[in-house]
Design a protein around this motif. Structure first.
Motif, PDB file in Angstrom:
ATOM      1  N   ILE A   1       0.842  -1.192   0.000  1.00  0.00           N
ATOM      2  CA  ILE A   1       0.000   0.000   0.000  1.00  0.00           C
ATOM      3  C   ILE A   1       0.881   1.247   0.000  1.00  0.00           C
ATOM      4  CG2 ILE A   1      -1.779   1.311   1.217  1.00  0.00           C
ATOM      5  CD1 ILE A   1      -2.713  -1.295   2.450  1.00  0.00           C
ATOM      6  N   ARG A   2       0.598   2.126  -0.940  1.00  0.00           N
ATOM      7  CA  ARG A   2       1.281   3.416  -1.006  1.00  0.00           C
ATOM      8  C   ARG A   2       0.242   4.505  -0.747  1.00  0.00           C
ATOM      9  NH1 ARG A   2       4.487   2.254  -6.722  1.00  0.00           N
ATOM     10  NH2 ARG A   2       5.651   0.403  -5.991  1.00  0.00           N
ATOM     11  N   ARG A   3       0.433   5.235   0.302  1.00  0.00           N
ATOM     12  CA  ARG A   3      -0.522   6.266   0.698  1.00  0.00           C
ATOM     13  C   ARG A   3      -0.134   7.609   0.071  1.00  0.00           C
ATOM     14  NH1 ARG A   3      -2.721   5.627   6.115  1.00  0.00           N
ATOM     15  NH2 ARG A   3      -1.929   7.708   6.547  1.00  0.00           N
ATOM     16  N   VAL A   4      -1.105   8.259  -0.518  1.00  0.00           N
ATOM     17  CA  VAL A   4      -0.896   9.594  -1.083  1.00  0.00           C
ATOM     18  C   VAL A   4      -1.896  10.528  -0.415  1.00  0.00           C
ATOM     19  CG1 VAL A   4      -0.981  11.038  -3.143  1.00  0.00           C
ATOM     20  CG2 VAL A   4      -0.086   8.692  -3.280  1.00  0.00           C
ATOM     21  N   LEU A   5      -1.374  11.433   0.394  1.00  0.00           N
ATOM     22  CA  LEU A   5      -2.202  12.382   1.136  1.00  0.00           C
ATOM     23  C   LEU A   5      -1.794  13.775   0.695  1.00  0.00           C
ATOM     24  CD1 LEU A   5      -4.309  12.357   3.533  1.00  0.00           C
ATOM     25  CD2 LEU A   5      -2.362  12.850   5.021  1.00  0.00           C
ATOM     26  N   VAL A   6      -2.685  14.482   0.001  1.00  0.00           N
ATOM     27  CA  VAL A   6      -2.321  15.775  -0.556  1.00  0.00           C
ATOM     28  C   VAL A   6      -3.423  16.802  -0.323  1.00  0.00           C
ATOM     29  CG1 VAL A   6      -0.793  14.873  -2.346  1.00  0.00           C
ATOM     30  CG2 VAL A   6      -3.233  15.097  -2.812  1.00  0.00           C
ATOM     31  N   ARG A   7      -3.008  18.044  -0.142  1.00  0.00           N
ATOM     32  CA  ARG A   7      -3.951  19.143  -0.039  1.00  0.00           C
ATOM     33  C   ARG A   7      -4.147  19.696  -1.445  1.00  0.00           C
ATOM     34  NH1 ARG A   7      -1.879  23.314   3.928  1.00  0.00           N
ATOM     35  NH2 ARG A   7      -2.104  21.505   5.301  1.00  0.00           N
TER      36      ARG A   7
END
Length: 298
Positions: free
Chosen positions: A236-242
């Protein structure tokens, strides 16, 4: 819901988009050991009522439309068999408009696949009111394959994750797809720190962005909780962006082989396809897009 057959159904119209959809669907059916059904709605009945055609003129047009449909289906079948000569392929050319025909086909398929190219073929269906009707009433997940995309053969599966219940089934399907394909899963959660409070669109900047980011990170973790245990083989690769979700998902689509999203808004697919995020994905994603309704899985 009616019994689901072990098949993938793909709608064709002879366009570049539907050709890409057939190739994608055939490869998927081959890998999953599923049957492939190729369908084309002739939509001939309306020619005889209110169209100003009769006699020889109507018959000539009927024959031309029939021939075009048969050619589109034959070409699609040839392409599918060239991908896997052992693939079980069936075809059908009902005298029905594409929308009700595809909706009915979705009752029995595990996946419905349609293509999109420019402003022809299924494009008008997908971006107009008829598109909303098809996808909002489909009884299985729907994959949209653009004829101009060059999806990565080894890239990850990506999924859009939000705070609503609609992304839950999308996450389930995305994990399954990543597991079956043997690739990582990119879980994308994007948010905007500007909110609109009233009907006049008055913008308000949310305070304490660091606190907000922690909250959003916690939300993403909660959405993924349990799935890692169920699919331990999936990285799992998490991408958390505003950012706006459509921007983040379009960026990820450049390297992904599939983007999975859940339907949103009133009327299931209706709200989703008329929204900016989904419309941007359907028009501009660099890989196929799989849209999953909340109550359904692939």
């Amino acid at each position: 819901m009616s019994a689901i057959d072990p098949r993938i159904t793909v709608g064709v119209d002879g366009s570049a988009g539907s050709t890409a959809a057939v190739a994608w669907a055939a490869k998927l059916a081959s890998r999953r050991h599923l049957q492939l059904k190729i369908v084309h709605g002739l939509q001939i009945a309306g020619l005889y009522y209110g169209g100003g055609l009769s006699g020889i003129g109507a018959q000539t047009l009927f024959d031309a439309i029939q021939a075009d449909g048969e050619r589109a289906v034959a070409d699609a079948r040839g392409l599918a068999v060239s991908i896997d000569e052992d693939l079980v392929v069936t075809t059908e050319l009902p005298n029905e408009p594409p929308v009700p025909m595809l909706i009915e086909e979705s009752r029995h398929a595990r996946l419905l696949v349609v293509g999109r190219t420019g402003a022809d073929g299924f494009a008008d269906m997908l971006l107009g009111g008829t598109a909303a009707a098809v996808v909002s009433h489909a009884h299985c997940p729907v994959a949209v394959v653009r004829g101009t995309t060059r999806p990565s053969a080894t890239g990850p599966v990506a999924v859009g994750v939000d705070g609503g219940p609609n992304s839950e089934q999308a996450i389930a399907v995305a994990f399954e797809e990543a597991s079956l394909r043997g690739v990582p899963l990119v879980a994308v959660h994007a948010w905007n720190d500007v909110t609109y409070e009233d009907a006049f669109g008055t913008a308000r900047i949310l305070p304490q962005p660091e606190s907000l980011e922690r909250d959003e990170d916690r939300l993403l973790s909660q959405r993924l909780a349990g799935w890692q245990e169920k699919y331990p083989e999936v990285e799992i690769r998490r991408v958390l962006v505003r950012d706006r979700p459509r921007h983040a998902l379009l960026d990820v689509s450049e390297q992904a082989q599939l983007v999975v999203v859940g339907s949103r808004g009133r009327g299931g697919f209706t709200g989703m396809l008329l929204g900016s995020t989904s419309q941007a994905l359907v028009q501009h994603a660099q890989c196929p897009v799989l849209v999953v309704r909340p109550e359904l899985t692939a």
